[in-house]
Motif scaffolding. Structure first.
Motif, PDB file in Angstrom:
ATOM      1  N   LEU A  65     -27.270  85.294  48.629  1.00 44.34           N
ATOM      2  CA  LEU A  65     -27.137  86.757  48.042  1.00 44.34           C
ATOM      3  C   LEU A  65     -25.717  86.781  47.772  1.00 44.34           C
ATOM      4  N   ARG A  66     -25.478  87.867  46.932  1.00 41.44           N
ATOM      5  CA  ARG A  66     -24.389  88.081  46.209  1.00 41.44           C
ATOM      6  C   ARG A  66     -23.975  89.578  46.793  1.00 41.44           C
ATOM      7  N   LEU A  67     -22.807  89.799  47.497  1.00 44.60           N
ATOM      8  CA  LEU A  67     -22.073  91.143  47.839  1.00 44.60           C
ATOM      9  C   LEU A  67     -21.150  91.425  46.778  1.00 44.60           C
ATOM     10  N   SER A  68     -21.310  92.695  46.416  1.00 42.15           N
ATOM     11  CA  SER A  68     -20.124  93.636  45.803  1.00 42.15           C
ATOM     12  C   SER A  68     -19.432  94.397  46.576  1.00 42.15           C
ATOM     13  N   CYS A  69     -18.207  94.725  45.996  1.00 43.85           N
ATOM     14  CA  CYS A  69     -17.544  95.911  46.442  1.00 43.85           C
ATOM     15  C   CYS A  69     -16.853  96.463  45.549  1.00 43.85           C
ATOM     16  N   ARG A 110     -15.285  91.677  65.176  1.00 42.21           N
ATOM     17  CA  ARG A 110     -15.200  91.606  63.761  1.00 42.21           C
ATOM     18  C   ARG A 110     -14.344  90.457  63.134  1.00 42.21           C
ATOM     19  N   GLU A 111     -15.056  89.439  62.296  1.00 41.00           N
ATOM     20  CA  GLU A 111     -14.387  88.118  62.064  1.00 41.00           C
ATOM     21  C   GLU A 111     -14.085  88.189  60.694  1.00 41.00           C
ATOM     22  N   PHE A 112     -12.982  87.258  60.387  1.00 42.83           N
ATOM     23  CA  PHE A 112     -12.800  86.950  59.022  1.00 42.83           C
ATOM     24  C   PHE A 112     -13.692  86.105  58.222  1.00 42.83           C
ATOM     25  N   VAL A 113     -13.823  86.384  56.770  1.00 42.30           N
ATOM     26  CA  VAL A 113     -14.752  85.646  56.042  1.00 42.30           C
ATOM     27  C   VAL A 113     -14.026  84.893  55.031  1.00 42.30           C
ATOM     28  N   ALA A 114     -13.462  85.731  54.151  1.00 41.89           N
ATOM     29  CA  ALA A 114     -12.673  85.229  53.073  1.00 41.89           C
ATOM     30  C   ALA A 114     -11.886  86.258  52.701  1.00 41.89           C
ATOM     31  N   THR A 115     -10.575  85.641  51.659  1.00 42.92           N
ATOM     32  CA  THR A 115      -9.718  86.760  51.172  1.00 42.92           C
ATOM     33  C   THR A 115      -9.512  86.070  49.625  1.00 42.92           C
ATOM     34  N   ILE A 116      -8.827  87.134  48.805  1.00 43.85           N
ATOM     35  CA  ILE A 116      -8.536  86.729  47.621  1.00 43.85           C
ATOM     36  C   ILE A 116      -7.227  87.586  47.285  1.00 43.85           C
ATOM     37  N   LEU A 172     -18.703  88.683  46.956  1.00 38.25           N
ATOM     38  CA  LEU A 172     -18.868  87.476  47.912  1.00 38.25           C
ATOM     39  C   LEU A 172     -20.269  86.977  47.632  1.00 38.25           C
ATOM     40  N   GLN A 173     -20.091  85.661  46.888  1.00 36.96           N
ATOM     41  CA  GLN A 173     -21.428  84.853  46.773  1.00 36.96           C
ATOM     42  C   GLN A 173     -21.812  83.852  47.831  1.00 36.96           C
ATOM     43  N   MET A 174     -22.806  84.309  48.540  1.00 34.06           N
ATOM     44  CA  MET A 174     -23.235  83.331  49.710  1.00 34.06           C
ATOM     45  C   MET A 174     -24.370  82.659  49.582  1.00 34.06           C
ATOM     46  N   ASN A 175     -24.068  81.190  49.579  1.00 35.87           N
ATOM     47  CA  ASN A 175     -25.242  80.295  49.439  1.00 35.87           C
ATOM     48  C   ASN A 175     -25.538  79.527  50.791  1.00 35.87           C
ATOM     49  N   SER A 176     -26.576  79.028  50.750  1.00 36.97           N
ATOM     50  CA  SER A 176     -26.910  78.018  52.073  1.00 36.97           C
ATOM     51  C   SER A 176     -26.802  79.040  53.308  1.00 36.97           C
ATOM     52  N   LEU A 177     -27.350  80.161  53.363  1.00 41.82           N
ATOM     53  CA  LEU A 177     -27.353  81.009  54.349  1.00 41.82           C
ATOM     54  C   LEU A 177     -27.895  80.435  55.564  1.00 41.82           C
ATOM     55  N   LYS A 178     -27.370  80.775  56.953  1.00 42.50           N
ATOM     56  CA  LYS A 178     -27.751  80.469  58.183  1.00 42.50           C
ATOM     57  C   LYS A 178     -28.016  81.542  58.927  1.00 42.50           C
ATOM     58  N   PRO A 179     -29.019  81.430  59.975  1.00 42.28           N
ATOM     59  CA  PRO A 179     -29.168  82.789  60.937  1.00 42.28           C
ATOM     60  C   PRO A 179     -27.837  83.420  61.486  1.00 42.28           C
ATOM     61  N   GLU A 180     -26.993  82.615  61.708  1.00 43.26           N
ATOM     62  CA  GLU A 180     -25.708  82.813  62.251  1.00 43.26           C
ATOM     63  C   GLU A 180     -24.666  83.591  61.505  1.00 43.26           C
ATOM     64  N   ASP A 181     -25.282  83.779  60.084  1.00 45.17           N
ATOM     65  CA  ASP A 181     -24.411  84.461  59.072  1.00 45.17           C
ATOM     66  C   ASP A 181     -24.976  86.056  59.326  1.00 45.17           C
ATOM     67  N   THR A 182     -25.990  86.248  59.980  1.00 42.82           N
ATOM     68  CA  THR A 182     -26.310  87.669  60.368  1.00 42.82           C
ATOM     69  C   THR A 182     -25.176  88.445  60.733  1.00 42.82           C
ATOM     70  N   ALA A 183     -24.999  89.389  59.974  1.00 43.35           N
ATOM     71  CA  ALA A 183     -23.934  90.472  60.340  1.00 43.35           C
ATOM     72  C   ALA A 183     -23.795  91.473  59.420  1.00 43.35           C
ATOM     73  N   VAL A 184     -23.155  92.580  59.911  1.00 42.77           N
ATOM     74  CA  VAL A 184     -22.515  93.617  58.970  1.00 42.77           C
ATOM     75  C   VAL A 184     -21.438  93.032  58.078  1.00 42.77           C
ATOM     76  N   GLY A 231     -17.240  76.165  51.600  1.00 42.20           N
ATOM     77  CA  GLY A 231     -18.166  75.308  51.072  1.00 42.20           C
ATOM     78  C   GLY A 231     -19.495  76.018  50.794  1.00 42.20           C
ATOM     79  N   ARG A 232     -19.713  77.173  51.471  1.00 42.43           N
ATOM     80  CA  ARG A 232     -20.950  77.771  51.200  1.00 42.43           C
ATOM     81  C   ARG A 232     -20.696  79.192  50.386  1.00 42.43           C
ATOM     82  N   PHE A 233     -19.662  79.955  51.048  1.00 37.89           N
ATOM     83  CA  PHE A 233     -19.348  81.204  50.448  1.00 37.89           C
ATOM     84  C   PHE A 233     -18.178  81.228  49.478  1.00 37.89           C
ATOM     85  N   THR A 234     -18.127  82.132  48.390  1.00 34.83           N
ATOM     86  CA  THR A 234     -17.027  81.896  47.455  1.00 34.83           C
ATOM     87  C   THR A 234     -16.586  83.408  47.388  1.00 34.83           C
TER      88      THR A 234
END
Length: 123
Positions: free
Chosen positions: A18-22, A45-51, A80-92, A65-68
């Protein structure tokens, strides 16, 4: 008025992408640090990535290695480009802006937040 609007969430199978946009408005986007966070049911709430404004990136170990994360200053949008998604990535998933440019993973550094977009990964 500062506003962050996320899009791109949805339901995907394990291993999918999935690719998220903001999209940002009302703030100095090009000089802001932008971040992605997520919150699963019953969890903090947990941190994912920052730029940074210089395109320096940093991601949590759980997604490295999975999200960019990337940004387009002309469009005032962070992705946020999300590849190789896993069930544990399920979240808002939430987009956030740090207008002071500190560049870090603590939610307390971020001044503005979007409303969130749901990502569900089925097993």
């Amino acid at each position: 008025q500062e506003l962050l609007v996320e899009s791109g969430g949805g339901l995907v199978q394990t291993g999918g992408s999935l690719r998220l946009s903001c999209a940002a408005s009302g703030l100095s986007f090009s000089s802001s640090v932008m971040g992605w966070f997520r919150q699963a049911p019953g969890k903090e709430r947990e941190f994912v990535a920052t730029i940074s404004w210089k395109n320096t990136t940093y991601a949590a170990d759980a997604v490295k290695g999975r999200f960019t994360i990337s940004r387009d200053n002309a469009k005032k949008t962070v992705y946020l480009q999300m590849n190789s998604l896993k069930p544990e990535d399920t979240a808002v998933y939430y987009c956030a802006a740090d207008i002071s440019g500190t560049f870090g993973e603590s939610p307390h550094l971020y001044d503005y937040w979007g409303q969130g977009t749901q990502v569900t990964v089925s097993s």
